[in-house]
Design a protein around this motif. Structure first.
Motif, short mmCIF file in Angstrom:
data_model
loop_
_atom_site.label_atom_id
_atom_site.label_comp_id
_atom_site.label_asym_id
_atom_site.label_seq_id
_atom_site.Cartn_x
_atom_site.Cartn_y
_atom_site.Cartn_z
N SER A 36 -33.08 -58.38 -57.69
CA SER A 36 -32.52 -58.53 -59.15
C SER A 36 -32.44 -57.05 -59.95
O SER A 36 -31.42 -56.99 -60.81
N ALA A 37 -33.43 -56.58 -59.89
CA ALA A 37 -33.74 -55.28 -60.50
C ALA A 37 -32.50 -54.18 -59.84
O ALA A 37 -32.03 -53.42 -60.93
N ARG A 38 -32.27 -54.35 -59.00
CA ARG A 38 -30.96 -53.45 -58.43
C ARG A 38 -29.70 -53.95 -58.41
O ARG A 38 -28.59 -53.66 -57.99
N GLY A 39 -29.57 -55.35 -59.04
CA GLY A 39 -28.32 -55.97 -58.97
C GLY A 39 -27.77 -56.35 -57.63
O GLY A 39 -26.64 -56.71 -57.27
N TYR A 40 -28.75 -56.62 -56.58
CA TYR A 40 -28.30 -57.17 -55.21
C TYR A 40 -28.11 -58.63 -55.39
O TYR A 40 -29.14 -59.11 -56.11
N ASN A 41 -27.25 -59.21 -54.60
CA ASN A 41 -27.03 -60.65 -54.77
C ASN A 41 -27.75 -61.17 -53.57
O ASN A 41 -27.94 -60.94 -52.40
N ILE A 42 -28.37 -62.53 -53.80
CA ILE A 42 -28.90 -63.43 -52.64
C ILE A 42 -27.93 -64.43 -52.53
O ILE A 42 -27.92 -65.30 -53.45
N ASP A 43 -27.51 -64.82 -51.38
CA ASP A 43 -26.62 -65.81 -50.97
C ASP A 43 -27.37 -66.82 -50.68
O ASP A 43 -27.07 -68.12 -50.74
N SER A 44 -28.75 -66.70 -49.83
CA SER A 44 -29.26 -67.75 -49.35
C SER A 44 -30.76 -67.14 -49.20
O SER A 44 -31.01 -65.92 -49.00
N LEU A 45 -31.89 -67.88 -49.48
CA LEU A 45 -33.23 -67.63 -49.40
C LEU A 45 -33.98 -68.70 -48.81
O LEU A 45 -33.90 -69.91 -49.45
N THR A 46 -34.74 -68.50 -47.84
CA THR A 46 -35.74 -69.48 -47.39
C THR A 46 -36.96 -68.60 -46.98
O THR A 46 -37.06 -67.70 -46.58
N VAL A 47 -38.17 -69.52 -47.26
CA VAL A 47 -39.30 -69.11 -47.01
C VAL A 47 -40.01 -70.06 -46.42
O VAL A 47 -40.08 -71.18 -46.74
N ALA A 48 -40.97 -69.80 -45.24
CA ALA A 48 -41.94 -70.66 -44.43
C ALA A 48 -42.79 -70.11 -43.85
O ALA A 48 -42.72 -68.77 -43.51
N PRO A 49 -44.19 -70.49 -44.07
CA PRO A 49 -45.33 -69.95 -43.10
C PRO A 49 -44.96 -69.94 -41.90
O PRO A 49 -44.38 -70.78 -41.17
N ILE A 50 -45.55 -68.64 -41.02
CA ILE A 50 -45.26 -68.69 -39.72
C ILE A 50 -46.59 -69.38 -39.00
O ILE A 50 -47.85 -68.98 -39.34
N ILE A 61 -30.22 -63.76 -47.04
CA ILE A 61 -28.40 -63.68 -46.80
C ILE A 61 -28.13 -62.95 -47.96
O ILE A 61 -28.10 -63.28 -49.04
N THR A 62 -27.68 -61.65 -47.80
CA THR A 62 -26.94 -60.65 -48.93
C THR A 62 -25.62 -60.62 -48.39
O THR A 62 -25.47 -60.33 -47.10
N VAL A 63 -24.82 -60.02 -49.20
CA VAL A 63 -23.58 -59.22 -48.86
C VAL A 63 -23.42 -58.18 -49.63
O VAL A 63 -23.77 -58.10 -50.61
N GLY A 64 -23.02 -56.90 -49.09
CA GLY A 64 -22.95 -55.74 -49.65
C GLY A 64 -22.27 -54.67 -48.75
O GLY A 64 -22.19 -55.00 -47.70
N ILE A 65 -22.06 -53.59 -49.20
CA ILE A 65 -21.52 -52.34 -48.40
C ILE A 65 -22.79 -51.87 -47.54
O ILE A 65 -23.88 -52.01 -47.87
N ALA A 66 -22.45 -50.96 -46.51
CA ALA A 66 -23.48 -50.59 -45.59
C ALA A 66 -24.51 -50.04 -46.22
O ALA A 66 -26.14 -50.19 -46.22
N ARG A 67 -24.15 -48.88 -47.28
CA ARG A 67 -25.10 -48.07 -47.96
C ARG A 67 -26.12 -49.06 -48.71
O ARG A 67 -27.32 -48.73 -48.79
N ILE A 69 -26.92 -52.22 -48.21
CA ILE A 69 -27.73 -52.99 -47.18
C ILE A 69 -28.94 -52.00 -46.63
O ILE A 69 -30.28 -52.45 -46.84
N ASP A 70 -28.57 -50.78 -46.37
CA ASP A 70 -29.64 -49.85 -45.98
C ASP A 70 -30.47 -49.73 -47.24
O ASP A 70 -31.96 -49.49 -47.03
N GLN A 71 -29.96 -49.71 -48.31
CA GLN A 71 -30.86 -49.29 -49.36
C GLN A 71 -31.93 -50.41 -49.75
O GLN A 71 -33.10 -50.56 -49.83
N ILE A 72 -31.46 -51.69 -49.71
CA ILE A 72 -32.22 -53.09 -49.80
C ILE A 72 -33.26 -52.92 -48.78
O ILE A 72 -34.63 -53.26 -49.00
N VAL A 73 -33.04 -52.74 -47.50
CA VAL A 73 -34.05 -52.64 -46.37
C VAL A 73 -35.10 -51.69 -46.50
O VAL A 73 -36.12 -51.84 -46.39
N LYS A 74 -34.74 -50.40 -46.98
CA LYS A 74 -35.58 -49.14 -47.38
C LYS A 74 -36.66 -49.56 -48.48
O LYS A 74 -37.75 -49.53 -48.42
#
Length: 165
Positions: A36-50, A61-67, A69-74
């Protein structure tokens, strides 16, 4: 930078991320806040305990340009409760939908349609039929479009779960 890299960097792509986190209060909130703070969109979100662990798997699930996506992962990897972030390349994805349809519709037509999308009738009451289907997310979207002619009362989707092949 050559033209190919520039094109690659500016082309939007859909990304499936699995985030393994310590299962404790506020972890999900921190991850959603990061998006949210970075303006990234979440298309789908699921959570479950392992099972049999103190961890949970968050599938985003998110959509964005490669840069982007890389920033999100970092940024995700910097969060303390995050143990691992995986960008999936070859995955099996499943989405589930529950749909409530008025009982004045043809039960057999609805049953056949649900089965075509790996679904079934789950419940029949005096005034409604509840069906479910679990399939590839694109097929679930198509199923929802097709079922619109039966005037659904309510549609609820689960969100995507994914696993590397």
């Amino acid at each position: 930078m050559n033209n190919f890299n520039h094109f690659y960097d500016s082309e939007e792509r859909r990304e499936v991320l699995s985030i393994i986190v310590v299962n404790r209060d506020s972890v999900l909130s921190r991850i959603v806040d990061l998006f949210s703070a970075r303006g990234y969109n979440i298309d789908s979100l699921t959570v479950a305990p392992i099972p049999n662990s103190e961890y949970s798997r968050i599938t985003v699930i998110t959509v964005g340009i490669a840069r982007t996506i890389d920033q999100i992962v970092k940024q995700l990897n910097k969060l303390v409760p995050v143990l691992k972030v995986t960008e999936h390349r070859d995955v099996i994805e499943k989405d589930t939908v529950l749909i409530k349809i008025p009982l004045d519709q043809s039960l057999s037509d609805i049953d056949v349609l649900a089965r075509a999308y790996n679904g079934a009738i789950q419940n029949v009451t005096d005034d409604a039929i509840v069906i479910s289907a679990t399939d590839d997310p694109a097929r679930i979207l198509n199923f929802i479009k097709v079922i619109e002619k039966y005037n659904p009362i309510e549609i609820v989707r689960s969100g995507v779960v994914a696993m590397e092949r």
